[in-house]
Write an enzyme that holds these catalytic residues in place. Structure first.
Site, PDB file in Angstrom:
ATOM      1  N   HIS A   1       0.949  -1.054   0.566  1.00  0.00           N
ATOM      2  CA  HIS A   1      -0.782  -0.101  -0.298  1.00  0.00           C
ATOM      3  C   HIS A   1       0.921   1.342  -0.018  1.00  0.00           C
ATOM      4  CE1 HIS A   1      -3.407   3.222   0.683  1.00  0.00           C
ATOM      5  NE2 HIS A   1      -4.161   1.690   0.649  1.00  0.00           N
TER       6      HIS A   1
ATOM      7  N   ASP B   1      -7.863  -5.314   0.495  1.00  0.00           N
ATOM      8  CA  ASP B   1      -8.114  -6.493  -0.774  1.00  0.00           C
ATOM      9  C   ASP B   1      -8.048  -8.036  -0.073  1.00  0.00           C
ATOM     10  OD1 ASP B   1      -9.397  -4.886  -2.224  1.00  0.00           O
ATOM     11  OD2 ASP B   1      -7.483  -4.311  -2.204  1.00  0.00           O
TER      12      ASP B   1
HETATM   13  N1  COA Z   1       3.456  -7.738  -4.201  1.00  0.00           N
HETATM   14  C1  COA Z   1       5.540  -7.669  -4.255  1.00  0.00           C
HETATM   15  N2  COA Z   1       6.286  -6.705  -4.365  1.00  0.00           N
HETATM   16  C2  COA Z   1       5.464  -5.079  -4.151  1.00  0.00           C
HETATM   17  C3  COA Z   1       4.141  -5.372  -4.004  1.00  0.00           C
HETATM   18  C4  COA Z   1       3.445  -6.951  -4.191  1.00  0.00           C
HETATM   19  N3  COA Z   1       1.745  -6.783  -3.976  1.00  0.00           N
HETATM   20  N4  COA Z   1       3.298  -3.958  -4.133  1.00  0.00           N
HETATM   21  C5  COA Z   1       5.041  -3.109  -4.449  1.00  0.00           C
HETATM   22  N5  COA Z   1       5.843  -4.139  -4.397  1.00  0.00           N
HETATM   23  C6  COA Z   1       7.196  -3.763  -4.279  1.00  0.00           C
HETATM   24  C7  COA Z   1       7.323  -3.162  -5.586  1.00  0.00           C
HETATM   25  O1  COA Z   1       7.762  -3.911  -6.651  1.00  0.00           O
HETATM   26  C8  COA Z   1       8.776  -2.450  -5.250  1.00  0.00           C
HETATM   27  O2  COA Z   1       9.989  -3.255  -5.033  1.00  0.00           O
HETATM   28  P1  COA Z   1      11.107  -2.569  -6.007  1.00  0.00           P
HETATM   29  O3  COA Z   1      11.780  -0.582  -4.727  1.00  0.00           O
HETATM   30  O4  COA Z   1      12.352  -3.252  -5.687  1.00  0.00           O
HETATM   31  O5  COA Z   1      11.136  -2.185  -7.336  1.00  0.00           O
HETATM   32  C9  COA Z   1       8.022  -1.709  -4.075  1.00  0.00           C
HETATM   33  O6  COA Z   1       7.405  -3.069  -3.625  1.00  0.00           O
HETATM   34  C10 COA Z   1       7.410  -0.593  -4.450  1.00  0.00           C
HETATM   35  O7  COA Z   1       5.946  -1.054  -4.865  1.00  0.00           O
HETATM   36  P2  COA Z   1       5.368  -0.305  -5.733  1.00  0.00           P
HETATM   37  O8  COA Z   1       4.034  -0.861  -6.869  1.00  0.00           O
HETATM   38  O9  COA Z   1       6.576   1.214  -6.803  1.00  0.00           O
HETATM   39  O10 COA Z   1       4.310   0.608  -4.488  1.00  0.00           O
HETATM   40  P3  COA Z   1       3.371   1.723  -5.338  1.00  0.00           P
HETATM   41  O11 COA Z   1       2.914   2.542  -3.683  1.00  0.00           O
HETATM   42  O12 COA Z   1       3.216   2.929  -6.005  1.00  0.00           O
HETATM   43  O13 COA Z   1       1.974   0.771  -5.049  1.00  0.00           O
HETATM   44  C11 COA Z   1       0.202  -0.687  -4.595  1.00  0.00           C
HETATM   45  C12 COA Z   1       1.032   0.283  -4.180  1.00  0.00           C
HETATM   46  C13 COA Z   1      -0.490  -0.413  -3.777  1.00  0.00           C
HETATM   47  C14 COA Z   1       0.046   0.203  -5.958  1.00  0.00           C
HETATM   48  C15 COA Z   1       1.154  -1.580  -5.068  1.00  0.00           C
HETATM   49  O14 COA Z   1       1.663  -2.227  -3.775  1.00  0.00           O
HETATM   50  C16 COA Z   1       0.416  -3.041  -5.755  1.00  0.00           C
HETATM   51  O15 COA Z   1       1.155  -3.288  -6.922  1.00  0.00           O
HETATM   52  N6  COA Z   1      -0.195  -3.492  -4.752  1.00  0.00           N
HETATM   53  C17 COA Z   1      -0.940  -5.488  -5.452  1.00  0.00           C
HETATM   54  C18 COA Z   1      -2.192  -4.438  -6.371  1.00  0.00           C
HETATM   55  C19 COA Z   1      -3.309  -4.204  -5.086  1.00  0.00           C
HETATM   56  O16 COA Z   1      -3.130  -5.325  -3.700  1.00  0.00           O
HETATM   57  N7  COA Z   1      -3.864  -3.407  -4.588  1.00  0.00           N
HETATM   58  C20 COA Z   1      -5.016  -2.993  -3.835  1.00  0.00           C
HETATM   59  C21 COA Z   1      -4.662  -1.553  -2.977  1.00  0.00           C
HETATM   60  S1  COA Z   1      -5.718  -1.071  -1.427  1.00  0.00           S
END
Ligand code: COA
Length: 386
Positions: free
Chosen positions: A266, A322
């Site tokens: 998150h 979620d």
């Molecule tokens: N699984 C594995 N790795 C994850 C992850 C996950 N669910 N969420 C984040 N990461 C990792 C990324 O790969 C990244 O790693 P890196 O720095 O080595 O490249 C790092 O954590 C940062 O991720 P990022 O996607 O840039 O974070 P964000 O703040 O932009 O994204 C979300 C937040 C919610 C979009 C992201 O955590 C995600 O895609 N989660 C899965 C979808 C989900 O459950 N969404 C519901 C949100 S309530």
């Protein structure tokens, strides 16, 4: 000031007194009330009014709101006929977005929205909020029946919002205990500061668009798997894993392939999402109530939580809202592609609260960009371009 921040991470885009998150301590509060307190003591109706108006309502105000909600559950036949024309395999969020916009065609009055402190019609804002919140639950359940070739089940006025939702979805007399679990789920999903969908609502709202179009923007933005679509993806992932023993190997393979684990991570939390804590607890209570007669998803989810937390916890990646909501909804017999719709029919309370708040401080959103394209190019006539 012109520094580009991808995803606007950490960039304040509004001022709001609706909800608050402390992502280090795992705190979420609505209007100053911790989410745990509301989950234990409030109802969705009361929470929605709290979000919209700012304070816990008096008994009389809550009663009036509840009665208005009950009186606004009927969706006109035109919407039902339109729904019948939609492709039955279409995603419920696409239906919801389209029908929300269509609903607006039947409800005029948005011209009274002129923004600023003094010129908004409070009655229009309130009545529209009631109509949208009440109608959304009906539309979600109507689609479930229509897409399966049946007539929708008429709403009832003798039931609470959560009870009536379960009634319209299943046509069975709602079990009060399960309905209370659903009620808490609705409370937990009702608001979450300025996330992607709320931001979309603010942007659309800032143009003084019709509230129905504004909420349609929120629905569209919530539908993606990185946002409200993740609960559906979680259940598919757990079903793919199949047994708790396979969880660790699955997580390793996903991470090796640089894929996301659905329901984890998150932007705001570096600890387990407080809503995930409550939802896990609710799932346990649900399983107890069913005397353990539940499917394997919860056990698989717990194995996934352990494996993923062992590997990702150091990066501050833990279960989000979620992760357990999908498991719970699945055990309630709800189709996975409807999970994001359940999220939307709850989050709509928060969206409308932000819409209302912004009307009092409105300025159209018009950010800037960092131009990375070419300049002063020569226009080559078509016949000379090869
Ligand atoms: N699984 C594995 N790795 C994850 C992850 C996950 N669910 N969420 C984040 N990461 C990792 C990324 O790969 C990244 O790693 P890196 O720095 O080595 O490249 C790092 O954590 C940062 O991720 P990022 O996607 O840039 O974070 P964000 O703040 O932009 O994204 C979300 C937040 C919610 C979009 C992201 O955590 C995600 O895609 N989660 C899965 C979808 C989900 O459950 N969404 C519901 C949100 S309530």
């Amino acid at each position: 000031m012109n520094e580009y921040v991808p995803g606007l991470e950490g960039v304040p885009a509004t001022k709001s007194n609706i909800s608050f998150i402390d992502g280090e301590k795992g705190i979420l509060s609505y209007r100053g009330y911790p989410i745990e307190m509301l989950a234990e003591r409030s109802t969705f109706e009361e929470t929605a009014l709290l979000l919209l108006d700012g304070d816990l309502p008096t008994r009389a105000k809550l009663k009036a709101f509840d009665q208005d909600m009950r009186a606004n559950r009927q969706v006109k036949f035109r919407i039902r006929e339109l729904m019948r024309q939609l492709p039955p395999a279409g995603h419920p969020m696409d239906m919801l977005q389209s029908m929300m916009a269509c609903l607006g065609m039947d409800h005029s009055g948005a011209e009274c929205l002129t923004g600023g402190d003094h010129c908004n019609d409070v009655n229009f804002v309130h009545n529209t909020s009631v109509t949208i919140i009440a109608h959304m639950a009906t539309m979600v359940t109507m689609w479930e029946h229509i897409r399966n070739g049946y007539d929708p089940i008429e709403p009832r006025t003798d039931l609470t919002h959560a009870e009536n939702f379960l009634w319209m979805l299943t046509g069975k007399e709602p079990d009060r205990y399960i309905a209370r679990i659903m009620d808490i789920c609705l409370i937990l999903h009702a608001e979450h500061t300025i996330n992607a969908s709320t931001f979309a609502v603010l942007v659309a709202g800032s143009t003084l668009a019709s509230p129905y179009s504004v909420i349609a923007s929120g629905i569209a933005t919530l539908s993606g798997p990185l946002h409200g679509g993740a609960n559906q993806a979680v259940v598919h992932m757990l079903e793919e894993i199949g047994t708790p023993e396979k969880a660790a190997a699955y997580i390793d393979a996903q991470l090796k392939a640089k894929k996301k684990i659905w329901g984890f991570g998150h932007r705001e939390y570096n600890v387990k999402d407080p809503r995930a804590v409550i939802l896990e607890h609710l799932m346990r209570k649900f399983a107890d109530y069913k005397e353990g007669k539940v499917g394997p998803l919860f056990e698989i989810a717990q194995a996934v939580e352990k494996a993923a937390t062992d590997r990702l916890g150091a990066k501050g990646i833990y279960p989000n809202v979620d992760f357990y909501s999908g498991v719970l909804y699945r055990e309630m017999g709800i189709a996975p592609d409807q999970f994001p719709s359940l999220f939307a029919m709850s989050r709509v309370a928060g969206w409308l609260a932000h819409w209302k708040e912004q009307l009092g401080q409105n300025r159209i959103f018009r950010p800037t960009q960092v131009y990375t394209g070419e300049v002063d190019r020569e226009y080559v006539p078509l016949e000379r371009r090869g």
